[in-house]
Design a protein around this motif. Sequence first.
Motif, mmCIF file in Angstrom:
data_model
loop_
_atom_site.group_PDB
_atom_site.id
_atom_site.type_symbol
_atom_site.label_atom_id
_atom_site.label_comp_id
_atom_site.label_asym_id
_atom_site.label_seq_id
_atom_site.Cartn_x
_atom_site.Cartn_y
_atom_site.Cartn_z
ATOM 1 N N LYS A 1 0.970 -1.297 -0.155
ATOM 2 C CA LYS A 1 0.004 -0.137 0.080
ATOM 3 C C LYS A 1 0.841 1.266 -0.128
ATOM 4 O O LYS A 1 0.514 2.289 -0.750
ATOM 5 C CB LYS A 1 -0.802 -0.195 1.111
ATOM 6 C CG LYS A 1 -2.273 -0.653 1.007
ATOM 7 C CD LYS A 1 -3.117 -0.659 2.172
ATOM 8 C CE LYS A 1 -4.615 -1.395 1.979
ATOM 9 N NZ LYS A 1 -5.254 -0.821 0.957
ATOM 10 N N ASP B 1 -2.687 8.327 2.457
ATOM 11 C CA ASP B 1 -2.450 7.000 2.035
ATOM 12 C C ASP B 1 -1.390 6.497 2.779
ATOM 13 O O ASP B 1 -1.677 5.239 2.916
ATOM 14 C CB ASP B 1 -2.173 7.118 0.453
ATOM 15 C CG ASP B 1 -3.232 7.317 -0.540
ATOM 16 O OD1 ASP B 1 -4.317 7.556 -0.033
ATOM 17 O OD2 ASP B 1 -3.151 7.676 -1.670
ATOM 18 N N ASP C 1 -2.955 5.535 6.078
ATOM 19 C CA ASP C 1 -3.642 4.256 5.990
ATOM 20 C C ASP C 1 -2.891 3.193 5.867
ATOM 21 O O ASP C 1 -3.357 1.813 6.271
ATOM 22 C CB ASP C 1 -4.584 4.600 5.047
ATOM 23 C CG ASP C 1 -5.835 5.495 5.104
ATOM 24 O OD1 ASP C 1 -5.742 5.967 6.286
ATOM 25 O OD2 ASP C 1 -6.103 6.200 4.243
ATOM 26 N N SER D 1 1.280 4.626 -2.674
ATOM 27 C CA SER D 1 0.559 5.600 -1.904
ATOM 28 C C SER D 1 0.890 7.145 -2.797
ATOM 29 O O SER D 1 1.677 7.178 -3.524
ATOM 30 C CB SER D 1 1.256 5.952 -0.542
ATOM 31 O OG SER D 1 2.751 6.124 -0.836
#
Lengths: 112, 816
Positions: free
Chosen positions: B439, B448, B451, B443
Amino acid sequence: MNKIIYIALSIILAYIFIFMLPFAWSAIFAAVPLLVLKPKNSSITGFLIGFIAPLSIYIIYPINYVLKLSNIVGNIVGLPVFIIVIIFPLMYGIIMAISAAIWSGLYDKIKK
Amino acid sequence: MAILLVLLLIFSYVSMNFNVLNPANGAYQTIGYANYTSGNFNVPGLYANVEVEMDNSGLGHIYAKNDHDLFLAQGYFMASNRLFQMEVQALAASGNLSSWIGQSGIPSDQAMRLIGLPEQATMLMNSYEKNYPNYYKDVVAFSQGVNDFINTSKVPLNFKLLGVQPFYWSPFYTLVWEEYMTWMLTTGAYDPLESALFFNTCGYANTTLIWPYYPYFTENITMVPGDGTVNGYNLTDQGISQNYLWSLNWYDQWATGINTTLLKNLTPLIKYAINNISDPLILPEPRFLENSIGSNSWIVTSNYSSSGYPMLANDPHLNLFAPSVWIPMQLSDPDFNVTGWALAGIPGILIGHTNRTAWGLTTPEGNSANEYLEILNGNNYLFDGSWQRMIVLNYTLLGKTYSIYYTNNGPLIAKYGNYGISLNWVASKPGYILIAELKLDQSQNYSDMLDALKYWSYPPQNFALVSLHSAGYITAGLYPLINETLPDGQHAQVIGSRSLLNGSMPEYQYSGYVPYKYLPQDKNPARGYMFAPNQPTVGKNYPFPFIGGFWASGGRAESINAFLKNHPGMSIENMIQLQSNVSDYWASMLNPYIINAIKGMYMNETEKTAFNYLQEWNDTAYVSSIGITIYWYTISEIYNLSINRILNIYGLGGIQEPFESTIIYILQHNQSSPWLNGNFTNLARESFSDAIGFLYSKLGSNVSSWFWGRVHMVEISSILGIPALSIGPIPFYGDDHTVSVGAVPFNIQIPEPNVTVSSSLREIAIPGNGTFLGVFPGGPSENVLSYYFSNQLPYWLDHKYYNMNKWTSEVNWTYE
């Protein structure tokens, strides 16, 4: 003429075995065609083929890489570069020489 | 004939030892793999062609049309460069190294099995497959890529030298290696055992003097600026006085549930436990209060930056290996466009940047593992007043069966009589750091990244984060909490412990984890910068006190803080300057005390010359510095004659020496301390004379030739520990406390032990203007014959960088 063909056959077998198998004792089989020679000649020829064939393979590599790798292996096992380079050809030559002598001797006995 | 036959047998047998030297298919065959040439490769399993470029820095750029192909190609690319490293690491992590290296691998295998890495990796693999099938597919594709390369039969050099064959890769090996890296960076696994040993032998007063809860001088240089308040929440809000909490004896029975008299009797058991979980391949000596693995990072906000954009710098300190654990890559497809450093054997990019974000990691040093004292009766353990049956797990190594016993707290890592010690590590439950990594790799902004890091479970890490306009930190990961009842009856949820906890009492079990919102973090701090080189992450008013916080001394943090404070309007040149800084902050405080102590003593000519160098020294540790050599050997002898002597008396020989900051604190408060032999002046004079005498005998009478580089060198060791495959020793700068680190223990020997831990990569990033610089000590290839084995090393040694956003292509491949 026939003897030259057998010697050539032995050279070809030596190269094939060196490329196909990692084992130096594959020289035993590469020496089979030399049985037509007299034991002494067979032995000398076998040694020369067995020593030169693997040695000649180094020419396919850049010499600096051969020396660098030999140096690394030499450092690991505690042997000089020169020994590292020739030890496999030497082993191959010796095994081929002894094998050729044995094959030749056997052939002589069978013929008699 | 018979003689010839015997000779033939002998030579054939002996020749078996030299098969590796067969010029056609032995080690020499790998010469053909040393040089990279452009071309097409058949890679089964791809949905579409993948383009791969190797740039002039050795960074591999992979351009795929979908995620499946991207990770399959990454697996193939990694294996083609690092297959041996990947497999030997995976075997070590899975506790199966003995299958390759025989009996000598057994102690390492036992340690890995005892810690539980193979079981955890299996559990994690099953959990990924069931709960996160989309991410599991990426790992499966990566594995297929590795196996596609194995099927090409291009056996790398090290396999031939070791006489072994590659085994097929699977997601298990990726995850077990990930677990191994997690274990290496987990803090708190050894520390409570070690501090308990110190407490047992030296007593509470000495323990708090030598190893205070927060290292001296670090309270105002925490990662999160301020008193420890995070997102508006602190200890005071809970009605707890921080002064009261930090004045308590956290080794006492109320804190651990263990009577201190009993604890003293457990000293042999504690030493036994430390031995059992120390991997002898990584740590030749049992690991005491060791602190050699650290890292640097800092961020600068847009207001504090000359470019008007936030900036980031990171250099994780790890054991340097040839090849490096890192491999530089770019991964590009419709979902990803990320560049940075991947861990060999693990898909994705762990440290790096996208076009809009960048991130870096350092270790925060707070407990994410704890040890529990177990009361045993046969195969039963006591918990909450009743006897429970231990679970037994058997495994076999080289034909011999071993057993591991589990209590509710975890594996029993040591057992003696009716007592045992169990290890409770957060990694015993599945954690999805690979999801966090992938992830991060996608980003696009600061949110992002935050998270993504919600998935980061272990080991907790200080993440330096920058986006186009924001910069900050979060210490992401699971910090287990213990609900302590303080002597005054109040309750505090704390992280870790200073000693063993009583495993039979439910009140010392984990009561949860620090909520993500209250993990140490801050964004765009008003002062314009933050930094996290392993110093305390938060102040003493933090709502979840780090009782088990075994921080670094803070020397690097002090240097970084001083530099950043004095450089408003930081430029990229300033970032490079700071990352290459070799000033020793503690030396700048300690050296004046030494000079003051020895200046009146009688000196011979050599001592006079050396003293002049010491006086004129500017606290830097360049290769050409002479003052550092004199300082280092003098301070080493000070330790030898005082602290180490005392530790030896206590039976703690070999333990990590107290920080220099502790010596400075003692000097500021009591120069007659028994820890300084009762008289620092005499101690310093004797040490200086001894050190100069030693240097004279080893380096000669010409003091101007006593360069640091003559005695201080770096070695980048081969993964097999074979010197011929290693790099160095090379004269090297830095010391333990310089930002550009070159840590060595205090030793009176010439040369010093080689530096083996240093910056494993250097990253500087400014996403706002697209500046991404990087370098690492090695190259992408593990083939010692290849140019790409160490192509970046000269730049790394010289603190130069490659522009990771601008390159020229050197080799092009198509995977089809």
